[in-house]
Design a protein around this motif. Structure first.
Motif, short mmCIF file in Angstrom:
data_model
loop_
_atom_site.label_atom_id
_atom_site.label_comp_id
_atom_site.label_asym_id
_atom_site.label_seq_id
_atom_site.Cartn_x
_atom_site.Cartn_y
_atom_site.Cartn_z
N ASP A 1 -26.15 13.40 10.81
CA ASP A 1 -24.98 13.71 10.01
C ASP A 1 -24.68 12.57 9.05
N ILE A 2 -24.43 12.91 7.78
CA ILE A 2 -24.23 11.89 6.75
C ILE A 2 -23.00 11.04 7.05
N LYS A 3 -21.96 11.65 7.58
CA LYS A 3 -20.68 10.96 7.74
C LYS A 3 -20.54 10.21 9.05
N VAL B 1 -30.86 11.80 3.18
CA VAL B 1 -29.97 12.91 2.87
C VAL B 1 -30.75 13.96 2.09
N THR C 1 -26.62 17.65 1.50
CA THR C 1 -26.39 18.16 2.85
C THR C 1 -27.05 17.25 3.87
N SER C 2 -26.52 17.29 5.08
CA SER C 2 -27.09 16.49 6.16
C SER C 2 -28.41 17.08 6.63
#
Length: 835
Positions: free
Chosen positions: A287-289, A269, A281-282
């Motif tokens: 994507d982090i989520k 991340v 931020t990603s």
């Protein structure tokens, strides 16, 4: 502050749905009998988990909560952690997935992994004797499905003396038993993610004295994170048969679980800003989520097994849990005596496979560091296998590579046998009731687990597209072999074999005198056990070698990677053979001020025996098997509670102040100054104090339940690092909160489950802030015709970025940390047919 004030005025699912059977039946209450008693006698709620005898909660000096199975279905809890996050005081880090989540309670430390001080049970017996065994937590072998009638929880108090190794509290999943006839079949589909699941259950009375219940589920799908393969595969079936008699009952039950779920790990991340005010931020392409470094391009973990032969494990098997259990429980009244017994044998095995980033850096830097000047990068597998990476700085838009470790833990046996025998009697003395209870608990828990770890290089990209990367020197000499830098990590660290057994014995007793408005009680438990077995591994020292050259691919040549193959020193086992014993006690007084109002106070001392976390540390003399210091055998918690309870006309409110002092020996994953992950052993003490508030109100079609827990915790002592004394324990927020408003009409029910925390520190050094969050999980149920129900659940409705943990304690120079976030917005739809 307004939001906090609101949360402090309302409650948890606990009191609104707390339930259990009456007096003697409540001692072993399971199933719908408990739920029915709430409907029949809502003014006399009893509780059975972690106490000697069930009695009205307003006459008990304990803090309790319960969740009905119907409420768990409603809020769309897709894992045990997602359900338990709604219980006040319980802190759950469940971003790892359905298994090996972290659980703690009321400010008790979460310094390691798993559930050290909070015991997880099914039908009154622990799923595993120890909740924090590495890689194989008890929640890995527990599932939320239609079999669950309710979840009961007790925090502190008598849990210290009515359960071994659960001094902080007990959470107990109670099964349906067929008391309510009929059943249901439902199908659930992930609308914006890959999930296909079928659930069913059925209960029936064969006669006035014989009934049964059976239920289970099957599912398959990729899951809420992009992995490129079906990471969820399997299911469960449970059954029980109950025979009632004029003076009691006998119940036989069984379970078969065979389920695979992924073990989500922290991923790279980007972080900017300051330690006090970071901005996460990603990375481009990850994507982090929704992202993951799991990929169908890398499905094999290679290394050596416990016989030092080549072993291949499948990454896609993730957390594979296999449990086959059979048990019985009985309770009978003989005159004025009540005798009960619970027994279960569980054959449990499986594996836990992980892809864990160890260090993340620019691709060019890792090429230089491993291959020297002019080193060349190329794809080792995937659709571009063999192609050179000519622009490392532009790789996947982020220019990064991850030096990751692939971990395979194979649990050959986690078998456990558990028995709890109990005798109670209520004596009439003067104008009061004097309740006496005595019992004996015995269990045997295996930990026969093999570890294998290798180091690979991979690009940083999600969507199931990550590939392994090869490095070749400028002279054309391969540094890696099919993306493997070595078939070990840190000179053989972590290549281990455990062959351990933990025998636990515990006699216990309690007394309680209830006269008029006063109830005074106390209980005592003495745990003594035998720990025996052998362990193998380089970390035991004593000249043990952990590396050798080995021809992994059997091509007749030893590559650079094969020169660093982890082996087990099979001729140099470490012996483990010691005994331990400790005393737990608890005492409390309850004053029923008025019919709807009571107050209580309690003081407790509880213990938690050491399990596998002290192995491979200096705590054991591996020649004799004995402990170097007897204090290493167990940790203790001293807890004080004072509380106020109110219940009248559809409104309940509980306020409890608490204080806890904890001694702790554990291991934890943290980071080095350069940001790379590392594992350390800790010996320290913690202090925590706080206030827990829960209440519930119902007015017509509207109801609101919620809770909040304020905690002030600190590290009071540390043997190895005095610099952190006085710091707040990592990931411990000042405030935990949850709320569930809902409206229930004839054909429609809608509402939301809201959970959140304030900010905390990522690690014990108290530098990098872990942001607080609020997650809103909405639900809608529609009943268009009789026996048909349509459900829509939206978890994380606002797609909030919420971190469970961050490995680094401060922002590294690279601006890259390893973070594990909760899933982004996921939407599922369910149709249920009742019969």
């Amino acid at each position: 502050m307004k939001r906090i004030a609101l949360l402090l005025s309302v409650s948890s699912f606990a009191v609104a749905s707390a339930a259990a059977a009456q007096t003697t039946a409540a001692q072993t209450a399971t199933s719908e009998e408990a739920a029915a008693s709430v409907t029949d006698k809502p003014a006399e709620e009893a509780f059975s988990t972690g106490v000697a005898k069930g009695r009205d909660l307003l006459d008990s000096a304990i803090s309790t909560s319960a969740l009905k199975g119907t409420e768990i279905d409603k809020i769309g809890a897709r894992s045990l952690g997602e359900a338990l996050r709604n219980i006040p005081g319980v802190r759950v880090e469940y971003a790892v997935g359905e298994g090996n989540a972290n659980f703690t309670i009321r400010g008790l430390p979460m310094s390691g992994t798993g559930s050290k001080y909070l015991q997880l049970q099914e039908d009154g017996l622990p799923v595993m004797e120890f909740g924090d065994m590495q890689g194989v937590g008890p929640d890995m072998f527990m599932r939320m499905d239609l079999n669950v009638a309710q979840v009961q929880a007790i925090r502190g108090g008598s849990a210290s003396t009515f359960a071994s190794n659960g001094p902080g509290g007990v959470i107990n999943l109670l099964s349906k038993t067929g008391d309510v006839e009929g059943g249901a079949v439902q199908t659930t589909v992930g609308i914006n993610y890959g999930e296909y699941r079928v659930d069913g259950d059925f209960g029936h009375k064969l006669s006035d004295t014989l009934r049964f219940h059976i239920g289970g589920y099957f599912r398959q799908g990729e899951g809420p994170r992009d992995m490129g393969y079906d990471a969820y595969r399997g299911g469960q079936v449970k059954f029980n048969v109950t025979k009632t008699f004029s003076n009691g009952y006998v119940r036989v039950y069984g379970k078969y679980l065979n389920d695979i779920t992924p073990q989500n790990q922290a991923i790279p991340v980007r972080v900017s800003g300051t330690n006090a005010d970071p901005v996460f931020t990603s990375l481009p392409g990850l994507d982090i989520k929704t992202g993951s470094l799991y990929t169908p391009n890398n499905t094999t973990i290679l290394g050596l097994d416990t016989a030092n032969n080549v072993k291949r494990a499948d990454v896609r098997d993730g957390q594979k849990a296999v449990a086959k259990s059979i048990g019985f429980e009985s309770q009978f009244d003989f005159g004025e005596w009540t005798v009960s017994n619970k027994f279960r044998y569980a054959d449990m095995s499986g594996n836990a496979n992980q892809n864990l980033p160890l260090a993340v850096a620019p691709a060019a830097a890792l090429a230089l560091g491993n291959g020297g000047p002019g080193a060349i990068l190329s794809y080792a597998n995937g659709p571009m296998a063999g192609q050179a990476i000519t622009n490392p700085a532009g790789l996947n838009g982020n220019g990064l590579l991850s030096q990751s470790i692939l971990i395979n833990r194979t649990a050959n046996s986690l078998n456990n046998v558990t028995n709890d025998f109990r005798v109670s009697r209520v004596w009439r003395i003067g104008d009061g009731n004097f309740t006496t209870t005595a019992g004996f608990y015995k269990s045997s828990q295996d930990y026969k687990v093999d570890w294998m770890i290798s180091t690979v290089l991979q690009d940083v990209v999600g969507g199931g597209n990550s590939a392994l990367i090869d490095i070749t020197t400028a002279a054309g000499v391969p540094v890696t072999q099919g993306g493997y830098l070595s078939y070990n990590v840190a000179s053989g660290y972590g290549h281990r074999s455990y062959d351990m057994n933990y025998a636990v014995n515990a006699p216990y007793a309690s007394v309680n005198y209830h006269i008029g408005k006063i109830a005074i009680g106390g209980s005592v438990r003495y745990d003594f056990g035998k720990v025996s077995g052998m362990v193998f591994g380089r970390e035991l020292g004593g000249g043990r070698v952990g590396l050798a050259a080995f021809d992994i691919n059997a091509n007749g040549q030893i590559s650079r990677a094969e020169q660093q193959t982890a082996i087990l020193p099979l001729g140099q086992p470490g012996r483990v053979d010691y005994n331990y014993g400790y005393l737990s006690y608890s005492g409390g007084v309850n004053f029923r001020i008025a019919e709807p109002l009571a107050m209580f106070a309690r003081y407790s001392r509880g213990g938690r025996a050491a399990a596998d976390k002290i192995l491979f540390t200096p705590a054991v003399n591996y020649n004799s098997g004995e402990l170097v210091n007897d204090d290493s055998a167990f940790d203790t918690i001293k807890q004080a509670e004072i509380g106020l309870k109110f219940r009248k006309n559809g409104f309940t409110a509980n306020i409890t102040g608490f204080q806890a002092k904890t001694g702790e020996r554990n291991s934890q994953v943290t980071s080095n100054p350069d940001g790379s992950a590392t594992v350390i052993n800790i010996v320290r003490s913690y202090d925590a104090k706080g206030v827990e508030v829960e209440a519930g109100v119902q007015y017509g079609v509207f109801s609101l339940t919620a809770g909040a827990t304020y905690t002030d915790a600190e590290i009071s002592d540390d043997v190895n690092n005095a610099a952190i004394i006085g710091n707040t324990p990592r990931r411990q927020p000042d405030l935990l909160f949850q709320a569930t408003p809902q409206v229930e009409l004839k054909h429609v029910t809608f509402g939301a489950s809201i959970v959140g925390t304030t900010s905390s520190f990522a690690q014990d050094v108290n530098n990098l802030t872990l942001p607080g969050y609020t997650l809103v999980n909405a639900f809608l149920q529609v009943r268009p015709i009789d026996r048909v129900q349509l459900m829509l659940n939206v978890n994380n409705l606002f797609d909030t970025l919420a971190f469970a943990d961050i490995t680094q304690g401060t922002i590294p120079a690279s601006g890259i940390v390893l973070g594990r976030a909760y899933n982004g917005r996921t939407v599922s739809g369910t149709i249920r047919f009742a019969f």
